[in-house]
Design an enzyme around this catalytic site. Structure first.
Site, PDB file in Angstrom:
ATOM      1  N   ASN A   1       0.743  -1.179  -0.147  1.00  0.00           N
ATOM      2  CA  ASN A   1      -0.187  -0.162  -0.010  1.00  0.00           C
ATOM      3  C   ASN A   1       0.852   1.340   0.075  1.00  0.00           C
ATOM      4  O   ASN A   1       1.977   1.334   0.585  1.00  0.00           O
ATOM      5  CB  ASN A   1      -0.991   0.005   1.091  1.00  0.00           C
ATOM      6  CG  ASN A   1      -0.331   0.748   2.348  1.00  0.00           C
ATOM      7  OD1 ASN A   1      -0.389   1.906   2.453  1.00  0.00           O
ATOM      8  ND2 ASN A   1       0.357   0.161   3.376  1.00  0.00           N
TER       9      ASN A   1
ATOM     10  N   CYS B   1       6.360   5.839   8.583  1.00  0.00           N
ATOM     11  CA  CYS B   1       5.544   5.625   7.183  1.00  0.00           C
ATOM     12  C   CYS B   1       6.506   5.503   6.034  1.00  0.00           C
ATOM     13  O   CYS B   1       7.248   6.601   5.846  1.00  0.00           O
ATOM     14  CB  CYS B   1       4.537   6.439   7.133  1.00  0.00           C
ATOM     15  SG  CYS B   1       3.692   6.293   5.698  1.00  0.00           S
TER      16      CYS B   1
ATOM     17  N   LYS C   1       6.361   4.009  17.287  1.00  0.00           N
ATOM     18  CA  LYS C   1       6.241   2.807  16.235  1.00  0.00           C
ATOM     19  C   LYS C   1       7.437   3.004  15.283  1.00  0.00           C
ATOM     20  O   LYS C   1       7.597   3.934  14.637  1.00  0.00           O
ATOM     21  CB  LYS C   1       4.808   2.921  15.324  1.00  0.00           C
ATOM     22  CG  LYS C   1       4.678   1.977  14.567  1.00  0.00           C
ATOM     23  CD  LYS C   1       3.032   1.729  13.962  1.00  0.00           C
ATOM     24  CE  LYS C   1       3.058   0.620  13.043  1.00  0.00           C
ATOM     25  NZ  LYS C   1       1.642   0.635  12.621  1.00  0.00           N
TER      26      LYS C   1
ATOM     27  N   VAL D   1       6.476  -4.376  13.788  1.00  0.00           N
ATOM     28  CA  VAL D   1       6.833  -3.471  12.522  1.00  0.00           C
ATOM     29  C   VAL D   1       5.885  -2.606  11.745  1.00  0.00           C
ATOM     30  O   VAL D   1       4.768  -3.129  11.826  1.00  0.00           O
ATOM     31  CB  VAL D   1       7.582  -4.363  11.601  1.00  0.00           C
ATOM     32  CG1 VAL D   1       8.864  -5.135  12.344  1.00  0.00           C
ATOM     33  CG2 VAL D   1       6.786  -5.249  10.842  1.00  0.00           C
TER      34      VAL D   1
ATOM     35  N   GLY E   1       1.401  -8.240   5.840  1.00  0.00           N
ATOM     36  CA  GLY E   1       0.785  -9.161   5.699  1.00  0.00           C
ATOM     37  C   GLY E   1       1.596 -10.456   5.699  1.00  0.00           C
ATOM     38  O   GLY E   1       2.739 -10.102   6.221  1.00  0.00           O
TER      39      GLY E   1
ATOM     40  N   GLY F   1       2.978  -7.444  12.051  1.00  0.00           N
ATOM     41  CA  GLY F   1       3.436  -8.170  10.996  1.00  0.00           C
ATOM     42  C   GLY F   1       2.941  -9.405  10.385  1.00  0.00           C
ATOM     43  O   GLY F   1       3.604 -10.459  10.690  1.00  0.00           O
ATOM     44  N   GLY F   2       1.850  -9.265   9.725  1.00  0.00           N
ATOM     45  CA  GLY F   2       1.371 -10.735   9.244  1.00  0.00           C
ATOM     46  C   GLY F   2       0.596 -11.655  10.104  1.00  0.00           C
ATOM     47  O   GLY F   2       0.292 -12.790   9.642  1.00  0.00           O
TER      48      GLY F   2
ATOM     49  N   THR G   1      -3.389  -6.285   8.209  1.00  0.00           N
ATOM     50  CA  THR G   1      -3.788  -6.491   6.979  1.00  0.00           C
ATOM     51  C   THR G   1      -4.960  -7.532   7.040  1.00  0.00           C
ATOM     52  O   THR G   1      -5.807  -7.538   6.324  1.00  0.00           O
ATOM     53  CB  THR G   1      -2.687  -7.179   5.875  1.00  0.00           C
ATOM     54  OG1 THR G   1      -1.749  -6.183   5.899  1.00  0.00           O
ATOM     55  CG2 THR G   1      -3.076  -7.750   4.645  1.00  0.00           C
TER      56      THR G   1
HETATM   57  C1  LIG Z   1      -3.600   0.123   4.047  1.00  0.00           C
HETATM   58  C2  LIG Z   1      -2.739   0.205   5.349  1.00  0.00           C
HETATM   59  C3  LIG Z   1      -2.797   1.625   5.942  1.00  0.00           C
HETATM   60  C4  LIG Z   1      -1.909   1.787   6.823  1.00  0.00           C
HETATM   61  N1  LIG Z   1      -1.826   2.936   7.452  1.00  0.00           N
HETATM   62  C5  LIG Z   1      -1.004   3.189   8.716  1.00  0.00           C
HETATM   63  C6  LIG Z   1      -1.118   4.476   9.396  1.00  0.00           C
HETATM   64  O1  LIG Z   1      -1.841   5.400   9.045  1.00  0.00           O
HETATM   65  N2  LIG Z   1      -0.012   4.649  10.636  1.00  0.00           N
HETATM   66  C7  LIG Z   1       0.741   3.496  10.862  1.00  0.00           C
HETATM   67  O2  LIG Z   1       1.531   3.578  11.898  1.00  0.00           O
HETATM   68  N3  LIG Z   1       0.730   2.338  10.294  1.00  0.00           N
HETATM   69  C8  LIG Z   1      -0.188   2.143   9.345  1.00  0.00           C
HETATM   70  N4  LIG Z   1      -0.062   1.099   8.553  1.00  0.00           N
HETATM   71  C9  LIG Z   1       0.755  -0.057   9.003  1.00  0.00           C
HETATM   72  C10 LIG Z   1       0.008  -1.369   9.778  1.00  0.00           C
HETATM   73  O3  LIG Z   1      -0.564  -0.596  10.986  1.00  0.00           O
HETATM   74  C11 LIG Z   1       0.973  -2.379  10.248  1.00  0.00           C
HETATM   75  O4  LIG Z   1       2.080  -1.808  10.977  1.00  0.00           O
HETATM   76  C12 LIG Z   1       1.562  -3.128   8.952  1.00  0.00           C
HETATM   77  O5  LIG Z   1       0.799  -3.242   8.106  1.00  0.00           O
HETATM   78  C13 LIG Z   1       2.133  -4.399   9.469  1.00  0.00           C
HETATM   79  O6  LIG Z   1       0.861  -5.236  10.036  1.00  0.00           O
HETATM   80  P1  LIG Z   1      -0.108  -6.630   9.042  1.00  0.00           P
HETATM   81  O7  LIG Z   1       1.048  -7.036   8.436  1.00  0.00           O
HETATM   82  O8  LIG Z   1      -0.685  -7.011  10.093  1.00  0.00           O
HETATM   83  O9  LIG Z   1      -0.771  -5.727   8.241  1.00  0.00           O
HETATM   84  C14 LIG Z   1      -0.797   0.738   7.393  1.00  0.00           C
HETATM   85  C15 LIG Z   1      -0.949  -0.563   6.794  1.00  0.00           C
HETATM   86  C16 LIG Z   1      -1.887  -0.638   5.756  1.00  0.00           C
HETATM   87  C17 LIG Z   1      -1.811  -2.185   5.056  1.00  0.00           C
END
Ligand SMILES: Cc1cc2nc3c(=O)[nH]c(=O)nc-3n(C[C@H](O)[C@H](O)[C@H](O)COP(=O)(O)O)c2cc1C
Length: 312
Positions: free
Chosen positions: A76, A138, A173, A199, A225, A251-252, A274
């Site tokens: 993304n 970010c 973070k 992460v 993911g 993370g995933g 995700t």
């Molecule tokens: C579509 C999307 C938008 C995200 N927006 C933010 C955000 O605004 N601020 C932030 O700290 N992390 C943001 N993240 C990161 C997630 O909070 C998370 O750290 C990252 O996706 C890893 O976890 P996951 O694999 O479970 O998604 C975003 C992730 C995704 C997929």
């Protein structure tokens, strides 16, 4: 016969002084401002939720395409689209406050330290959020975000100045796009972070071989993911060994066992991002699944999982 003690495990965890009913938190950017999910799942069954990143002024984000699916994950480059902190306070926070029984963590970001401080000052003035998660990581903005997360000096300044104004516990973070996550974790701790979370997404690139163009308009985006999970677990383990403050791992995570893995690596709590795209009820299912897992595994207290990886 007396039922075994573990038939009702204690799922609560203490996150920098804030009690969570269980360790499973909805991650920023994948759960709106929380209230949008009130009719979809039981917000009072999850540990907490983190809002979409809040900036000083509203942001439209990047142009489309800004989300694509990849093998076992997604990329993304939303570009931190959000309503801005003022609109959040006026339009979202009243409904969040009405939830009462749910812990809300506000995710904060900016393009400068002053931007982040301005957001924190606005949130300090109002009830409804229990903690702040400062996004120092970010990958999808041209400045700010990732610079803080990859340069130890910039991170130190950001964290110490935000800590000085924050009236609530501050979670920092961290970016995974670094050589030494232990170093960045220690910098955050030494500058006053009450907890760290990691992460965020990994900088990535996908190319459409027919058009030979990047599949994301921003060219690069953040990979999340299941594809990133083993790297994320390793980084959480390294960070947790380097600090005394609580670590939130993510993370995933797709299921309860994934959450257990992060806790064994040293996480006090976990965030689920995700997975909510594939199933909007994922966070609740993982929280419920974790309790069942504790019962089946005879774990009396979820908090006892933290750092429980065996190396003998
Ligand atoms: C579509 C999307 C938008 C995200 N927006 C933010 C955000 O605004 N601020 C932030 O700290 N992390 C943001 N993240 C990161 C997630 O909070 C998370 O750290 C990252 O996706 C890893 O976890 P996951 O694999 O479970 O998604 C975003 C992730 C995704 C997929």
């Amino acid at each position: 016969m007396k039922p075994p003690e573990t038939s009702t495990p204690d799922m609560a965890v203490n996150l920098a002084g804030v009690r969570l009913r269980n360790p499973v938190i909805a991650a920023s950017g994948t759960f709106g401002y929380g209230v949008e999910f009130a009719d979809i799942l039981g917000l009072d069954r999850i540990g907490a939720f983190v809002t979409k990143g809040l900036s000083r002024t509203p942001m439209e984000g990047n142009r489309a395409p800004r989300i694509i699916e990849t093998a076992s994950g997604m990329i993304n480059a939303i570009g931190l689209q959000n309503v801005g902190v003022q609109a959040f306070v006026q339009e979202k926070l009243p409904a969040i406050r009405a939830l009462r029984n749910t812990v809300c963590i506000a995710n904060v970001f900016g393009f400068s330290v002053e931007d982040c401080i301005a957001v924190i000052r606005v949130l300090n003035e109002v009830d409804g959020t229990a903690m702040y998660e400062l996004n120092a990581s970010c990958p999808n903005t041209k400045h700010g975000g990732m610079v803080f997360g990859t340069d130890p000096e910039a991170l130190a300044e950001l964290v110490s100045r935000c800590r000085a104004v924050s009236t609530r516990p501050l979670i920092v973070k961290l970016s995974p796009n670094v050589t030494s996550i232990a170093l960045m974790a220690r910098v955050a701790q030494e500058c006053g972070a009450d907890a760290i979370s990691l992460v965020n997404t990994f900088v990535s690139l996908a190319i459409d071989v027919k058009t030979r163009r990047p599949r994301i308009a921003n060219v690069t985006g953040g990979l999340s993911g299941p594809a990133i999970k083993p790297i994320a677990v390793r980084m959480v383990w390294e960070a947790a060994r380097a600090v005394r403050i609580p670590v939130i791992g993510m993370g995933g995570i797709l299921n309860a066992e994934d959450a257990v893995e992060f806790m064994l690596a040293g996480a006090t709590a976990v965030e689920v991002g995700t997975a909510s795209y594939a199933d909007p009820r994922a966070v609740e299912k993982i929280a419920t699944g974790l309790k069942k897992w504790c019962v089946a595994s005879q774990v009396a207290r979820a908090a006892d999982l933290t750092g429980g990886m065996r190396l003998d």
